[in-house]
Motif scaffolding. Structure first.
Motif, mmCIF file in Angstrom:
data_model
loop_
_atom_site.group_PDB
_atom_site.id
_atom_site.type_symbol
_atom_site.label_atom_id
_atom_site.label_comp_id
_atom_site.label_asym_id
_atom_site.label_seq_id
_atom_site.Cartn_x
_atom_site.Cartn_y
_atom_site.Cartn_z
ATOM 1 N N PHE A 506 0.826 -1.195 0.000
ATOM 2 C CA PHE A 506 0.000 0.000 0.000
ATOM 3 C C PHE A 506 0.869 1.256 0.000
ATOM 4 C CE2 PHE A 506 -2.419 3.269 2.385
ATOM 5 C CZ PHE A 506 -3.505 3.388 1.536
ATOM 6 N N HIS A 507 1.994 1.192 0.691
ATOM 7 C CA HIS A 507 2.885 2.351 0.777
ATOM 8 C C HIS A 507 3.981 2.318 -0.286
ATOM 9 C CE1 HIS A 507 1.333 4.488 4.285
ATOM 10 N NE2 HIS A 507 0.939 3.314 4.693
ATOM 11 N N ARG A 508 3.810 1.487 -1.273
ATOM 12 C CA ARG A 508 4.572 1.520 -2.520
ATOM 13 C C ARG A 508 6.077 1.333 -2.329
ATOM 14 N NH1 ARG A 508 0.740 6.029 -3.385
ATOM 15 N NH2 ARG A 508 -0.796 5.389 -4.933
ATOM 16 N N VAL A 509 6.461 0.335 -1.529
ATOM 17 C CA VAL A 509 7.879 -0.030 -1.566
ATOM 18 C C VAL A 509 8.138 -0.724 -2.903
ATOM 19 C CG1 VAL A 509 7.943 -0.258 0.942
ATOM 20 C CG2 VAL A 509 7.634 -2.303 -0.457
ATOM 21 N N ASP A 510 9.402 -0.891 -3.255
ATOM 22 C CA ASP A 510 9.740 -1.398 -4.582
ATOM 23 C C ASP A 510 9.875 -2.915 -4.634
ATOM 24 O OD1 ASP A 510 10.308 1.253 -6.038
ATOM 25 O OD2 ASP A 510 11.498 1.423 -4.215
ATOM 26 N N TYR A 511 10.358 -3.509 -3.559
ATOM 27 C CA TYR A 511 10.625 -4.951 -3.549
ATOM 28 C C TYR A 511 10.356 -5.509 -2.156
ATOM 29 C CZ TYR A 511 12.813 -6.847 -7.807
ATOM 30 O OH TYR A 511 13.042 -7.368 -9.062
ATOM 31 N N LEU A 512 9.997 -6.774 -2.106
ATOM 32 C CA LEU A 512 9.978 -7.534 -0.869
ATOM 33 C C LEU A 512 10.995 -8.657 -0.973
ATOM 34 C CD1 LEU A 512 6.113 -7.877 -0.278
ATOM 35 C CD2 LEU A 512 7.662 -6.165 0.687
ATOM 36 N N ALA A 513 11.468 -9.126 0.173
ATOM 37 C CA ALA A 513 12.375 -10.270 0.196
ATOM 38 C C ALA A 513 11.908 -11.258 1.249
ATOM 39 C CB ALA A 513 13.811 -9.836 0.473
ATOM 40 N N VAL A 514 11.894 -12.534 0.883
ATOM 41 C CA VAL A 514 11.539 -13.604 1.817
ATOM 42 C C VAL A 514 12.679 -14.613 1.844
ATOM 43 C CG1 VAL A 514 9.061 -13.321 1.475
ATOM 44 C CG2 VAL A 514 10.330 -14.913 0.018
ATOM 45 N N ALA A 515 12.674 -15.485 2.839
ATOM 46 C CA ALA A 515 13.752 -16.473 2.954
ATOM 47 C C ALA A 515 13.510 -17.655 2.039
ATOM 48 C CB ALA A 515 13.893 -16.932 4.397
ATOM 49 N N TYR A 516 12.285 -18.153 1.990
ATOM 50 C CA TYR A 516 11.999 -19.388 1.275
ATOM 51 C C TYR A 516 10.834 -19.199 0.309
ATOM 52 C CZ TYR A 516 15.028 -21.354 4.823
ATOM 53 O OH TYR A 516 16.101 -21.611 5.645
ATOM 54 N N ALA A 517 10.783 -20.049 -0.692
ATOM 55 C CA ALA A 517 9.748 -19.946 -1.720
ATOM 56 C C ALA A 517 8.353 -20.039 -1.123
ATOM 57 C CB ALA A 517 9.948 -21.031 -2.779
ATOM 58 N N ASP A 518 8.165 -20.894 -0.118
ATOM 59 C CA ASP A 518 6.836 -21.045 0.469
ATOM 60 C C ASP A 518 6.309 -19.725 1.031
ATOM 61 O OD1 ASP A 518 6.820 -23.691 -0.168
ATOM 62 O OD2 ASP A 518 7.274 -24.426 1.850
ATOM 63 N N GLU A 519 7.207 -18.913 1.591
ATOM 64 C CA GLU A 519 6.782 -17.607 2.111
ATOM 65 C C GLU A 519 6.297 -16.718 0.976
ATOM 66 O OE1 GLU A 519 9.606 -16.805 5.949
ATOM 67 O OE2 GLU A 519 10.582 -16.703 4.002
ATOM 68 N N GLY A 520 7.016 -16.740 -0.148
ATOM 69 C CA GLY A 520 6.599 -15.954 -1.298
ATOM 70 C C GLY A 520 5.292 -16.439 -1.886
ATOM 71 N N VAL A 521 5.101 -17.757 -1.931
ATOM 72 C CA VAL A 521 3.858 -18.329 -2.445
ATOM 73 C C VAL A 521 2.678 -17.853 -1.608
ATOM 74 C CG1 VAL A 521 2.554 -20.479 -2.727
ATOM 75 C CG2 VAL A 521 4.937 -20.335 -3.509
ATOM 76 N N MET A 522 2.833 -17.878 -0.284
ATOM 77 C CA MET A 522 1.735 -17.442 0.585
ATOM 78 C C MET A 522 1.399 -15.971 0.353
ATOM 79 S SD MET A 522 2.143 -19.390 4.242
ATOM 80 C CE MET A 522 3.901 -19.065 4.479
ATOM 81 N N LEU A 523 2.419 -15.152 0.127
ATOM 82 C CA LEU A 523 2.145 -13.745 -0.149
ATOM 83 C C LEU A 523 1.393 -13.581 -1.460
ATOM 84 C CD1 LEU A 523 5.465 -11.989 0.959
ATOM 85 C CD2 LEU A 523 3.351 -12.252 2.239
ATOM 86 N N ARG A 524 1.816 -14.301 -2.492
ATOM 87 C CA ARG A 524 1.123 -14.227 -3.784
ATOM 88 C C ARG A 524 -0.329 -14.681 -3.644
ATOM 89 N NH1 ARG A 524 4.164 -10.980 -5.703
ATOM 90 N NH2 ARG A 524 5.855 -11.415 -7.168
ATOM 91 N N GLU A 525 -0.544 -15.764 -2.911
ATOM 92 C CA GLU A 525 -1.903 -16.295 -2.772
ATOM 93 C C GLU A 525 -2.797 -15.368 -1.959
ATOM 94 O OE1 GLU A 525 -1.227 -20.182 -1.165
ATOM 95 O OE2 GLU A 525 -1.131 -21.116 -3.159
ATOM 96 N N ASN A 526 -2.171 -14.429 -1.272
ATOM 97 C CA ASN A 526 -2.946 -13.487 -0.471
ATOM 98 C C ASN A 526 -2.903 -12.077 -1.036
ATOM 99 O OD1 ASN A 526 -4.031 -14.761 2.238
ATOM 100 N ND2 ASN A 526 -2.091 -15.760 1.752
ATOM 101 N N GLY A 527 -2.661 -11.962 -2.343
ATOM 102 C CA GLY A 527 -2.873 -10.693 -3.019
ATOM 103 C C GLY A 527 -1.690 -9.769 -3.133
ATOM 104 N N ILE A 528 -0.470 -10.243 -2.808
ATOM 105 C CA ILE A 528 0.701 -9.376 -2.913
ATOM 106 C C ILE A 528 1.263 -9.471 -4.323
ATOM 107 C CG2 ILE A 528 3.004 -8.882 -2.015
ATOM 108 C CD1 ILE A 528 0.664 -8.328 -0.075
ATOM 109 N N THR A 529 1.355 -8.324 -4.987
ATOM 110 C CA THR A 529 1.801 -8.293 -6.390
ATOM 111 C C THR A 529 3.178 -7.667 -6.560
ATOM 112 O OG1 THR A 529 0.677 -6.174 -6.718
ATOM 113 C CG2 THR A 529 -0.578 -8.174 -7.216
#
Length: 818
Positions: A506-529
């Protein structure tokens, strides 16, 4: 109604283009909160952390056609926005304030201006409630008391209102004069003077003088004469006043107070008579806030019996919106203390900012005391709900039910809260984000209780406003074109990945970083683009990376070989190269480059997005030379990467500590980690950050033990004298470290530090509460603003990261915004 072509008569400026005559109905300063493009006027404000001009194109595409701007070439603006009305001014915020001041000047109703160090919002809300039988009151939404919030509050005034109450807050000299011109109060309340925003003023005397600027020309100022600095300044200024006091003669002189149950009985002298009232609170702050309101009602000559009747109906003001876990993978936004149009808009903004939680549902009561004709009111509610993208509405109350035909979203109508609860079927709610927004008389807290999961006695409260404050602090240190990657690995350092990631999006950061793919998958499945870098991808996760457009960190030739071999022929993919400059954990060294670039040349569909490295000792000055050596080495290696690739990549090496200590090396992007969660890793700027997380638990039982008796496993805790102990509902299964056992750790109960006695158990531990009036159900703070992670980590020889990330997932998270 004001048209755009009349704006220059209000605040001047240069008319760049008048494409069409349009009315001005809604004022917008935040592009993310657009609800009704038609009739919206956007002010492009350049702030400390952001610039509204960046969002002109986006808003134009969304249908906004009226803009006030500070900068831009006139011909270029006309060409880019051919259907837009454009007015250019030197200062968009000043223009907004001038427009609000013009709007305020059209009304002759009483207007109360409230300022002070504490209590402004409570006094405003209570006074509005106490006056509701007599007045149709417009007031500041929540704590809209800033240079931006005040004009937006005043813009709400319309011909239906008979009374207005606006609060004003300042943090430095010169601000109140601007707010006074906007509010133009006829009456004033000065709550108190304290330490809030001390850093902006040379002294408390200066702060009082600045705040008094609000009351130029008021007919009467209400205040407590016991605040000496305020009293002396008011008398020196000759402002006509109405005072109350506990220590000296005043219009209302308090002669005594006593506590009876949950009430405070006040005895006072008023108009020569001794009187008595009961205030339904016992804490000192609430009593003082209520006395300001009592003084105001006495001035209006309300009968004592009527004042008492209204006081009896006062309730605590919820100062925050809370997001809570609920049944069937639902989340609740709990806003059950009042319901008006402005508050509904704010709550819907929070709902809109959480796209990841499935269907958006609103449970809404009748709106009371709006001052609008009913049909007009519920037509506006219907438009607001539809504009905010609500997908399901549950409307409770006889009034809203009468206007069911106005609502186009799927809506269920109930005549009362009891009617809804009688028909409540939990199975009908699943994977939803539910805003519960009701006027107090509807008792929507019963609905919240019906939805909530059984809550473990220990909760982690996450302050989203503090997180945004910390984000903005670090942003303020960045050059304009430097991008920002935020680490949300390890469950966002224990704070909650989905919720934190969504706020960052919402506050328009440029990138996110996660440790493992599963964390990224959960973010994608919950609307993080947002783009997401995965720091520890494994071969068995490569398919998931492609499926969910996640970008792996690549740190070795072997890993790259495995990755490219998993790609479909010709399928493009983005990667990030980790370079080892001295951390010696993961990453390519210069000696690895030949093999690396042979592989990349063989697979041109693989795009290197960034090259980065990690500083090993940025948080400590003793390692400055080594850090500078790492940065120099990285610059050389990154230049070689770009030369061999034949194109530029994003370069980043600074972490949270590096942002503070090596600002000259920001390069293209920085990585923000623990700093955003309120821990300043270098220790040099901790006061600039706000703690984000507070870990709380409850007292399960209190008991007395005799001298010489022991407490807990292995009899490690021994009472040196007769002792009162409290068992609290947290243990090492919740992530509370066993090293806090036997007096090393403390918790806060009733604001006092209570040492642990005995060993930390799996689900509970015991603390010494001797001399404190502690009872079962009382709150215990494990860490928070007054018992910090930094302090606790130091006491057991670890780092704040460990304490924060150790908080177990069984501990419920409550996310809130002020």
């Amino acid at each position: 109604m004001l048209d755009f072509n009349q704006l220059y008569t209000v605040f001047g400026g240069g008319l760049l283009q008048l494409a069409q005559p349009l009315p001005i109905i809604h004022l917008l300063t935040d592009s993310r909160k657009l609800s009704q493009p038609a009739g919206t006027l956007f002010f492009a404000i350049r702030g400390r952390y952001n610039d509204g001009h960046k969002y002109l194109h986006q808003l134009y595409l969304q249908g906004v056609r009226q803009f006030v701007v500070e900068q831009g070439d006139a011909a270029e603006l006309r060409q880019r926005y051919p259907e837009a009305n454009l007015l250019q001014v030197p200062d968009s915020l000043a223009a907004l304030q001038q427009l609000a001041a013009w709007h305020r000047s059209r009304f002759q109703i009483p207007v109360v201006g409230i300022t002070g160090s504490n209590g402004k919002t409570i006094v405003k809300e209570w006074l509005a409630q106490l006056l509701s039988p007599d007045e149709l009151t417009v007031k500041s939404p929540r704590s809209y008391n800033s240079q931006l919030g005040v004009p937006l509050s005043v813009w709400q005034m319309d011909q239906n209102h008979t009374f207005a109450i606006f609060e004003a807050g300042i943090s430095q000299p010169g601000e109140m004069e601007k707010l006074q011109r906007v509010i133009q109060p006829t009456l004033g309340i000065f709550t108190n003077i304290g330490s809030a925003h001390d850093e902006g003023f040379a002294s408390h005397q200066q702060k009082v003088a600045e705040k008094l600027q609000l009351f130029k020309g008021v007919d009467l100022l209400f205040y407590c004469a016991d605040h000496t600095l305020v009293h002396e300044a008011v008398q020196a200024e000759g402002i006509k006043s109405f005072t109350w006091s506990r220590t000296q003669a005043a219009d209302v002189t308090i002669s005594g107070t006593s506590t009876v149950g949950h009430k405070t009985i006040i005895v006072f002298k008023w108009q020569g008579r001794k009187e008595r009232l009961a205030i339904p609170f016992t804490d000192e702050a609430s009593v003082e806030n209520a006395l300001h309101c009592v003084a105001f009602l006495l001035y209006r000559n309300l009968p004592l019996s009527e004042i008492q009747d209204r006081l009896d109906r006062l309730h605590p003001v919820a100062m925050r919106l809370e997001m809570k876990e609920a049944i069937n993978s639902c989340y609740l936004i709990d806003d059950t203390y009042n319901n008006d149009l402005a508050g509904l808009a704010i709550a819907l903004d929070l709902l809109m900012n959480q796209p990841q939680r499935g269907r958006h549902t609103v449970i809404l009561s009748d709106l009371l005391e709006s001052g609008l004709p009913e049909e007009k009111l519920y037509r506006q509610v219907a438009e607001l709900v539809q504009a905010r993208g609500v997908e399901r509405l549950i409307a409770i109350g006889e009034k809203v039910s009468r206007y069911s035909s106005l609502f186009s979203v799927p809506t269920e109508f109930y005549t009362s809260t009891a009617d809804f609860l009688a028909q409540f079927q939990p199975a009908q709610f699943r994977n939803e984000l539910i805003l519960v927004k009701g006027a107090r008389v509807f008792e929507f807290e019963k609905i919240v209780q019906a939805f909530q999961q059984k809550v473990h006695g220990t909760v982690l409260e996450v302050n989203l406003d503090a997180l945004v404050h910390n984000l903005n602090y670090y942003r303020s240190k960045l050059a304009p074109d430097v991008r920002l990657m935020v680490m949300v690995k390890a469950f966002a350092y224990g704070s909650g990945s989905f919720e934190v990631a969504n706020l960052l999006q919402f506050h328009r950061v440029d990138y996110l970083a996660v440790a493992y793919a599963d964390e990224g998958v959960m973010l994608r499945e919950n609307g993080i683009t947002l783009p997401i870098m995965v720091m520890n991808p494994s071969p068995d996760s490569f398919a998931k990376l492609r499926q969910y457009t996640l970008e792996p960190e690549i740190y070795s030739a072997e890993q790259l070989e495995a990755f490219v071999s998993s790609l479909e022929k010709g399928a493009p993919s983005k990667i990030h190269l980790k370079l080892d400059t001295g951390m010696h954990r993961l990453g390519f060294t210069a000696e690895d480059f030949d093999a690396l670039f042979i592989l990349l040349q063989q697979h041109p569909q693989v795009q290197v997005v960034s090259a980065f490295s990690h500083l090993a000792g940025a948080d400590e000055a003793v390692h400055n030379d080594f850090s500078q050596q790492q940065i120099s080495q990285f610059r050389g290696m990154a230049a070689e990467v770009e030369a061999r690739l034949g194109y530029s990549v994003i370069k980043h090496i600074l972490n949270s500590a590096g942002i503070v200590r090596f600002p000259e090396h920001q390069l293209d992007m920085v990585r923000l980690g623990i700093g955003i969660y309120g821990v300043e890793a270098t220790g040099t700027a901790q006061e600039a950050l706000r703690p984000v997380s507070t870990l709380k638990t409850t007292v399960s039982q209190v008991k007395q033990i005799k001298q010489g008796e022991t407490v807990g496993y292995s009899r490690k805790g021994m009472a040196a004298s007769d002792t009162t102990i409290a068992t609290i509902a947290i243990g090492y299964a919740d992530g509370y470290d066993r090293r806090f056992s036997n007096g090393v750790g403390h918790v806060l109960i009733h604001g006092q530090r209570c040492p642990l006695i005995g060993n930390v158990c799996m689900d509970m531990c015991m603390v010494d509460v001797t001399g404190l009036p502690v009872k079962a159900g009382d709150e215990a703070i494990v860490f928070g603003p007054r018992l910090t992670l930094v302090e606790l980590a130091k006491s057991i020889g670890t780092i704040p990261y460990e304490l924060l990330t150790n908080v177990s997932s069984r501990v419920k998270r409550i996310f809130y915004a002020e």
